[in-house]
Design a protein around this motif. Sequence first.
Motif, PDB file in Angstrom:
ATOM      1  N   ARG A  27       0.839  -1.191   0.000  1.00  0.00           N
ATOM      2  CA  ARG A  27       0.000   0.000   0.000  1.00  0.00           C
ATOM      3  C   ARG A  27       0.877   1.246   0.000  1.00  0.00           C
ATOM      4  O   ARG A  27       2.013   1.228   0.464  1.00  0.00           O
ATOM      5  N   GLN A  28       0.298   2.292  -0.551  1.00  0.00           N
ATOM      6  CA  GLN A  28       1.011   3.555  -0.601  1.00  0.00           C
ATOM      7  C   GLN A  28       0.042   4.681  -0.268  1.00  0.00           C
ATOM      8  O   GLN A  28      -0.929   4.912  -0.975  1.00  0.00           O
ATOM      9  N   ALA A  29       0.340   5.334   0.830  1.00  0.00           N
ATOM     10  CA  ALA A  29      -0.440   6.490   1.247  1.00  0.00           C
ATOM     11  C   ALA A  29       0.192   7.755   0.663  1.00  0.00           C
ATOM     12  O   ALA A  29       1.381   7.763   0.331  1.00  0.00           O
ATOM     13  N   PRO A  30      -0.580   8.812   0.516  1.00  0.00           N
ATOM     14  CA  PRO A  30      -0.037  10.049  -0.046  1.00  0.00           C
ATOM     15  C   PRO A  30       1.195  10.528   0.695  1.00  0.00           C
ATOM     16  O   PRO A  30       1.210  10.595   1.936  1.00  0.00           O
ATOM     17  N   GLY A  31       2.246  10.808  -0.043  1.00  0.00           N
ATOM     18  CA  GLY A  31       3.473  11.320   0.551  1.00  0.00           C
ATOM     19  C   GLY A  31       4.335  10.297   1.243  1.00  0.00           C
ATOM     20  O   GLY A  31       5.347  10.649   1.864  1.00  0.00           O
ATOM     21  N   LYS A  32       3.940   9.033   1.146  1.00  0.00           N
ATOM     22  CA  LYS A  32       4.707   7.975   1.819  1.00  0.00           C
ATOM     23  C   LYS A  32       5.207   6.948   0.807  1.00  0.00           C
ATOM     24  O   LYS A  32       4.697   6.860  -0.307  1.00  0.00           O
ATOM     25  N   GLU A  33       6.196   6.185   1.228  1.00  0.00           N
ATOM     26  CA  GLU A  33       6.715   5.125   0.375  1.00  0.00           C
ATOM     27  C   GLU A  33       5.738   3.948   0.349  1.00  0.00           C
ATOM     28  O   GLU A  33       4.964   3.743   1.287  1.00  0.00           O
ATOM     29  N   ARG A  34       5.828   3.186  -0.719  1.00  0.00           N
ATOM     30  CA  ARG A  34       5.024   1.977  -0.807  1.00  0.00           C
ATOM     31  C   ARG A  34       5.562   0.966   0.198  1.00  0.00           C
ATOM     32  O   ARG A  34       6.759   0.709   0.251  1.00  0.00           O
ATOM     33  N   GLU A  35       4.681   0.383   0.975  1.00  0.00           N
ATOM     34  CA  GLU A  35       5.090  -0.562   2.003  1.00  0.00           C
ATOM     35  C   GLU A  35       4.380  -1.900   1.819  1.00  0.00           C
ATOM     36  O   GLU A  35       3.254  -1.962   1.337  1.00  0.00           O
ATOM     37  N   ARG A  36       5.084  -2.939   2.234  1.00  0.00           N
ATOM     38  CA  ARG A  36       4.469  -4.255   2.158  1.00  0.00           C
ATOM     39  C   ARG A  36       3.484  -4.442   3.304  1.00  0.00           C
ATOM     40  O   ARG A  36       3.799  -4.149   4.460  1.00  0.00           O
ATOM     41  N   VAL A  37       2.333  -4.962   2.972  1.00  0.00           N
ATOM     42  CA  VAL A  37       1.296  -5.222   3.964  1.00  0.00           C
ATOM     43  C   VAL A  37       1.265  -6.691   4.339  1.00  0.00           C
ATOM     44  O   VAL A  37       1.194  -7.042   5.519  1.00  0.00           O
ATOM     45  N   SER A  38       1.353  -7.546   3.319  1.00  0.00           N
ATOM     46  CA  SER A  38       1.235  -8.977   3.560  1.00  0.00           C
ATOM     47  C   SER A  38       1.819  -9.743   2.391  1.00  0.00           C
ATOM     48  O   SER A  38       1.949  -9.213   1.286  1.00  0.00           O
ATOM     49  N   CYS A  39       2.169 -10.996   2.666  1.00  0.00           N
ATOM     50  CA  CYS A  39       2.744 -11.855   1.630  1.00  0.00           C
ATOM     51  C   CYS A  39       2.293 -13.288   1.890  1.00  0.00           C
ATOM     52  O   CYS A  39       2.211 -13.711   3.044  1.00  0.00           O
ATOM     53  N   ILE A  40       2.008 -14.008   0.808  1.00  0.00           N
ATOM     54  CA  ILE A  40       1.697 -15.427   0.927  1.00  0.00           C
ATOM     55  C   ILE A  40       2.640 -16.191   0.017  1.00  0.00           C
ATOM     56  O   ILE A  40       2.800 -15.874  -1.163  1.00  0.00           O
ATOM     57  N   SER A  41       3.256 -17.201   0.583  1.00  0.00           N
ATOM     58  CA  SER A  41       4.262 -17.972  -0.133  1.00  0.00           C
ATOM     59  C   SER A  41       3.627 -18.870  -1.188  1.00  0.00           C
ATOM     60  O   SER A  41       2.494 -19.324  -1.045  1.00  0.00           O
ATOM     61  N   SER A  42       4.408 -19.159  -2.236  1.00  0.00           N
ATOM     62  CA  SER A  42       3.951 -20.109  -3.251  1.00  0.00           C
ATOM     63  C   SER A  42       4.337 -21.538  -2.872  1.00  0.00           C
ATOM     64  O   SER A  42       3.728 -22.490  -3.346  1.00  0.00           O
ATOM     65  N   SER A  43       5.348 -21.718  -2.050  1.00  0.00           N
ATOM     66  CA  SER A  43       5.852 -23.059  -1.765  1.00  0.00           C
ATOM     67  C   SER A  43       5.061 -23.762  -0.666  1.00  0.00           C
ATOM     68  O   SER A  43       4.682 -24.916  -0.819  1.00  0.00           O
TER      69      SER A  43
END
Length: 122
Positions: free
Chosen positions: A37-53
């Motif tokens: 997610r990226q809020a105005p004026g902020k860097e894009r940040e990771r919120v969540s991840c799901i593995s493929s393995s």
Amino acid sequence: VQLQASGGGLVQSGGSLRLSCAASGLTLDYYAIGWFRQAPGKERERVSCISSSDGSTDYADSVKGRFTISRDHAKNTVYLQMNSLKPEDTAVYYCATDIRDWGCMRDLMDHWGKGTLVTVSS
């Protein structure tokens, strides 16, 4: 190859939304999938991840216990269920693929979809 995030909208604080990440031209099962997610004026940040393995998941501390990432293999779609939303969750949300399955590091993602805007009012 096309990746599309959808499901955003305007919701009151404490409400819920479910975001969808759908793909055409690639099979999401082969990729780790990250929500950012990226809020105005902020860097894009990771919120969540799901593995493929192994299907393992991880979350940013700011959303732990409130957000849940999941896959629907039949629909070739990954979801982000967002509960107990807060105004600080307001941002454009993106999904992206990680063929290496290295934990969805932002700068190593392969494909990015167009984002969907989530606005949480207080």
